[in-house]
Design a protein around this motif. Structure first.
Motif, PDB file in Angstrom:
ATOM      1  N   LEU A 112     -11.306   9.120   1.491  1.00 49.84           N
ATOM      2  CA  LEU A 112     -11.551   7.134   1.815  1.00 49.84           C
ATOM      3  C   LEU A 112     -12.090   7.117   3.098  1.00 49.84           C
ATOM      4  CD1 LEU A 112      -8.337   5.711   0.790  1.00 49.84           C
ATOM      5  CD2 LEU A 112     -10.174   5.504  -0.402  1.00 49.84           C
ATOM      6  N   CYS A 165      -8.468   2.710   4.494  1.00 46.97           N
ATOM      7  CA  CYS A 165      -7.095   2.721   3.287  1.00 46.97           C
ATOM      8  C   CYS A 165      -6.980   1.150   2.896  1.00 46.97           C
ATOM      9  CB  CYS A 165      -5.789   3.334   4.133  1.00 46.97           C
ATOM     10  SG  CYS A 165      -6.010   5.100   4.208  1.00 46.97           S
ATOM     11  N   LEU A 196      -3.765   5.018  -2.795  1.00 45.49           N
ATOM     12  CA  LEU A 196      -4.662   5.268  -1.661  1.00 45.49           C
ATOM     13  C   LEU A 196      -5.110   6.660  -2.827  1.00 45.49           C
ATOM     14  CD1 LEU A 196      -3.702   5.745   1.790  1.00 45.49           C
ATOM     15  CD2 LEU A 196      -4.315   4.069   1.116  1.00 45.49           C
ATOM     16  N   LEU A 203      -6.808  10.987   1.113  1.00 44.86           N
ATOM     17  CA  LEU A 203      -7.641  10.257   2.385  1.00 44.86           C
ATOM     18  C   LEU A 203      -8.770  10.562   3.355  1.00 44.86           C
ATOM     19  CD1 LEU A 203      -5.970   8.411   4.920  1.00 44.86           C
ATOM     20  CD2 LEU A 203      -4.699  10.340   6.015  1.00 44.86           C
ATOM     21  N   TYR A 220      -1.857  13.673  -1.484  1.00 45.46           N
ATOM     22  CA  TYR A 220      -1.958  13.090  -0.670  1.00 45.46           C
ATOM     23  C   TYR A 220      -3.161  12.623   0.355  1.00 45.46           C
ATOM     24  CZ  TYR A 220       2.003  11.155  -3.223  1.00 45.46           C
ATOM     25  OH  TYR A 220       2.635  10.256  -3.883  1.00 45.46           O
ATOM     26  N   THR A 255      -9.079   5.442  10.069  1.00 46.00           N
ATOM     27  CA  THR A 255      -8.951   6.273   8.516  1.00 46.00           C
ATOM     28  C   THR A 255      -7.691   4.952   8.644  1.00 46.00           C
ATOM     29  OG1 THR A 255      -8.449   7.763  10.031  1.00 46.00           O
ATOM     30  CG2 THR A 255      -7.250   7.447   8.478  1.00 46.00           C
ATOM     31  N   ILE A 261       0.690  -1.221  -0.242  1.00 42.22           N
ATOM     32  CA  ILE A 261      -0.012   0.194   0.044  1.00 42.22           C
ATOM     33  C   ILE A 261       0.821   1.032  -0.083  1.00 42.22           C
ATOM     34  CG2 ILE A 261      -1.637   1.293   1.209  1.00 42.22           C
ATOM     35  CD1 ILE A 261      -2.729  -1.016   2.405  1.00 42.22           C
ATOM     36  N   LYS A 282      -6.957   4.820  -4.864  1.00 39.82           N
ATOM     37  CA  LYS A 282      -8.118   3.565  -4.417  1.00 39.82           C
ATOM     38  C   LYS A 282      -9.475   4.823  -4.429  1.00 39.82           C
ATOM     39  CE  LYS A 282      -9.223   1.618   0.226  1.00 39.82           C
ATOM     40  NZ  LYS A 282      -9.696  -0.337  -0.715  1.00 39.82           N
TER      41      LYS A 282
END
Length: 304
Positions: free
Chosen positions: A300, A171, A7, A297, A293, A167, A2, A10
């Motif tokens: 997600l 992820c 991320l 995050l 990033y 969190t 990962i 995703k």
């Protein structure tokens, strides 16, 4: 493996929601660069709150492609305080799913987030969760709390862990391993971090901290390195495998956070958890890449 880039993929490929990010005081070149990159990667749509004339001029100068993009909407506000208020209201009403801080003080956006009438209070502790991609390591590290809670007590630490676990699960890490950090691995009555760590382990075993495995106290080397843990004779199957690093206080968190960036050349994204929606609370020194990033995050976390 990962990675932070994974991320982004995703977040952009998920179909659970069509995410919209509300940005308070968006009239800033680095903020707009992050918006531009996020739109390019199909991460989200954006509602930008700021002075319309100034924001449009800045976009014309640096990011003209955003002006005609249907994924970007400008909402005029006259002051930073109004921008923060309207941003939070957009999320509270469901118009947007993520709050993003632009060119305004952290205190202004948090004041709006915590407003009793239109804010995003849940009764939970607000805490900072940073996810790091560190060279030579094959997993992400979640570090908490490096920015919000100064000297958290045991109850607050349990809430901080739960925010970080939520969190990590967003992820794709279903059962993250949590290491409450201390200077030693043994419980020392004169070292509060070790006592809290032992209590957090017990709380986890009794189901008070869910969806994770808590093991500690652990020094940093034994939390992240199986070789170091083996040398110390630590035989738990969690030793050296931590996903989440719980720091004892804000000073330790701040030092670890900045050491990873400046000494280890790590990449990072970070959000505030515990409100009704994730908050992207980046600083002016953060790169546009780091802001993207952080957006991935947050998206997600919002989808979860």
């Amino acid at each position: 493996m990962i990675s932070l880039d994974s991320l982004i993929k995703k977040a952009s490929s998920s179909t659970s929601i069509n995410p919209t990010v509300a940005v308070a005081a968006a009239c800033d070149k680095e903020v707009l660069k992050a918006v531009h990159l996020a739109v390019e990667k199909s991460l989200a749509s954006f509602v930008l709150f700021d002075n319309q004339i100034e924001l449009t001029q800045l976009m014309e100068q640096h990011f003209p492609q955003l002006l005609d993009n249907q994924q970007v909407v400008i909402q005029h506000t006259g002051t930073r305080e109004e921008a923060a208020m309207e941003t939070v209201k957009a999320v509270a009403s469901g118009e947007a799913h993520v709050v993003m801080k632009g060119n305004l003080p952290t205190s202004v956006i948090l004041q709006a987030v915590l407003h009793k009438e239109y804010g995003l209070r849940t009764g939970k502790v607000l805490s900072h969760v940073a996810v790091f991609e560190v060279p030579k390591f094959e997993r992400l590290f979640f570090i908490t709390d490096a920015a919000m809670n100064i000297a958290p007590d045991l109850k607050t630490k349990a809430n901080i862990i739960q925010n970080a676990v939520d969190t990590a699960r967003a992820c794709g890490i279903e059962q993250p391993i949590v290491a409450p950090l201390a200077a030693v691995e043994t419980i020392n009555p004169t070292m509060d971090a070790t006592i809290d760590a032992a209590s957090l382990v017990a709380m986890n075993k009794r189901g008070q901290i869910k969806n994770c495995r808590v093991d500690g106290p652990l020094a940093l080397d034994n939390a992240i390195s199986m070789e170091a843990a083996a040398q110390k004779g630590l035989t738990e199957n969690t030793a050296g495998k931590a996903d989440i690093l719980l720091v004892p206080n804000i000073e330790a968190g701040n030092i670890l956070y900045k050491s990873l960036i400046y000494f280890a050349n790590a990449k990072v994204g970070a959000i505030i958890q515990g409100a009704k929606a994730p908050i992207v609370l980046t600083s002016r020194s953060d790169s546009a890449e780091s802001k993207v990033y952080s957006l991935a995050l947050a998206i997600l976390a919002a989808q979860q």
